[in-house]
Every structure is written in C-alpha cells, then in structure tokens.
Motif scaffolding. Sequence first.
Motif: not given
Length: 123
Positions: A71-91
């Motif tokens: 997702s991205r804020t309305s100010a455009k210069n900040t983003v987020y990454l919500q990571m769910n159901s994480l797996k060891p291979e996401d390391t």
Amino acid sequence: QVQLAESGGGLVQAGGSLRLSCAASGRIFGSYAMGWFRQAPGKEREFVAAISWSGGSTYYADSVKGRFTMSRTSAKNTVYLQMNSLKPEDTAVYYCNIGDNKLIRVGVTFGSWGQGTQVTVSS
C-alpha cells in the motif's frame, strides 16, 4: 539523488505477520512507482511487489501473491508491505526502490539502494 529507508523487519515464526515500511526522500520529480525487493543469502535480489503512483494498481511475485499486500500513503513517498502467512523461504533482506510502473517489475530502479531490513522466519 533519491534515498530509501526501510524499517519493520524482525524475527517471526512461520505463519506470522510483519509490516514493513519504506520512505523515499531526496530529489524526486514527477510520478513514480515504488517496489519491494528481497535478497536471500547466496541469491540474487528479486522483485517482490510494486505499486503505481496512484496506488490503484499493485503487482506481486507469484511466490507472495495472496499473502503480501502493498500500500501507499496519500503523500506518495511512503509505502508499506503487509506480510502475512510468512514462510521460512521469505527470509531475506527486504529493500524498496522507485521506478517506472512497468520497468520496476523487472528490477529497473531509479533510487540508491538503502540498507534494507532483515526479515527472518523460523520454522
């Protein structure tokens, strides 16, 4: 020059969640997409997700589709990454960058790479 600063990584058990943040700063002109990338030990950096300037379009690597949300804020210069159901291979160390809406998905970026944020998923 554009600088990127990532945060929010940590150690989590498999199945858990983390939320990464990235702020872009510096001399940025015009509209740009933002993307997340990751690099696991001994592997090349790979594309994870990207979001358009408006935030209306998102793109994901097949390996994270359905589990990660960018997702991205309305100010455009900040983003987020919500990571769910994480797996060891996401390391990996997770990085963000800016770029063209299409080219960022193949790793063509405009900014200087930051230090990244470490995500470790234990089994």
